[in-house]
Design a protein around this motif. Structure first.
Motif, short mmCIF file in Angstrom:
data_model
loop_
_atom_site.label_atom_id
_atom_site.label_comp_id
_atom_site.label_asym_id
_atom_site.label_seq_id
_atom_site.Cartn_x
_atom_site.Cartn_y
_atom_site.Cartn_z
N SER A 61 24.09 97.05 32.28
CA SER A 61 22.85 97.11 31.50
C SER A 61 21.75 96.36 32.24
N PHE A 94 28.92 107.07 28.37
CA PHE A 94 27.77 106.93 27.49
C PHE A 94 26.55 106.36 28.19
N GLY A 96 23.06 104.15 26.66
CA GLY A 96 22.66 103.49 25.42
C GLY A 96 21.39 102.69 25.58
N TRP A 97 20.91 102.21 24.45
CA TRP A 97 19.71 101.38 24.40
C TRP A 97 19.90 100.36 23.30
N ALA A 113 22.40 101.46 20.16
CA ALA A 113 22.98 102.77 19.91
C ALA A 113 23.41 103.39 21.23
N ARG A 114 24.43 104.24 21.16
CA ARG A 114 24.95 104.91 22.35
C ARG A 114 25.08 106.40 22.07
N ARG A 141 26.37 99.74 17.88
CA ARG A 141 27.05 98.59 18.45
C ARG A 141 26.35 97.30 18.02
N ASN A 159 31.95 98.29 17.81
CA ASN A 159 31.37 99.61 18.07
C ASN A 159 31.89 100.61 17.06
#
Length: 193
Positions: A61, A94, A96-97, A113-114, A141, A159
């Motif tokens: 990330s 995945f 996600g952000w 969210a993913r 998550r 999750n």
């Protein structure tokens, strides 16, 4: 009344709280690698035929404007409970952000969210023509991050994922592991920008 929305309230509350918090750091300034063990902790119709085994998560990330972008994979092995079905492995790839909020000098929470693809690979050809299956998956998550050292943190997350199989898979996983933070190399930062 469905129970599903109530399970998501902690993630929604965390996510809403994060939206009001200022984001620190420039996009792609630093990267974080996560290596964690993961285990399925809920019971669903899937668990009538398969037993969940501990899995592994690997992700990366980085700060991304108003939040954090992430990408990764999670491997979930399942053992057949009966001879009528084969064992299988589920691999979630995945993107996600999420948003992170510091709550103490060495402690932070993150919500996100993913969206990904859940690929199930079956161990044999019990179901003719269906050795693998791919399905769209969404997940929410919630994460607790405890910094142990400037570059090393303890990572604990919950999750909740939903895969759009014919009979929907609704799985809750708990993960724990380590997160390693480092400055993004200039060549990679240039490529990402």
């Amino acid at each position: 009344m469905p129970v599903f929305p109530f399970r998501l309230l902690p993630s929604f509350a965390l996510f809403a709280g994060c939206l009001t918090h200022p984001v620190s750091g420039q996009p792609f300034e630093r990267m974080e690698l996560v290596l964690a063990g993961t285990v399925n902790v809920n019971h669903s119709p899937l668990h009538t035929f398969w037993q969940a085994r501990p899995g592994v998560e690997l992700s990366v990330s980085t700060p991304f404007y108003r939040g954090r972008a992430e990408a990764g994979g999670i491997l979930h092995p399942y053992t057949a409970r009966t001879a009528e079905v084969p064992s299988f492995s589920g691999l979630l790839l995945f993107a996600g952000w999420g948003l992170r909020v510091p709550i103490a000098p060495r402690l932070a929470v993150e919500g996100g969210a993913r969206l990904g693809n859940y690929r199930m690979t079956f161990d044999d050809d019990t179901f003719p023509g269906l050795r693998t299956e791919h399905e769209l998956t969404v997940a929410l998550r919630s994460t607790l991050i405890g910094r142990l050292h400037p570059n090393l943190s303890l990572y604990v997350a919950g999750n909740y994922m939903k895969s759009y199989t014919f009979i929907r898979l609704k799985l809750l996983h708990v993960s724990a592991g380590l997160r390693y933070t480092f400055r993004t190399p200039d060549w990679l930062k240039t490529f990402l920008q």
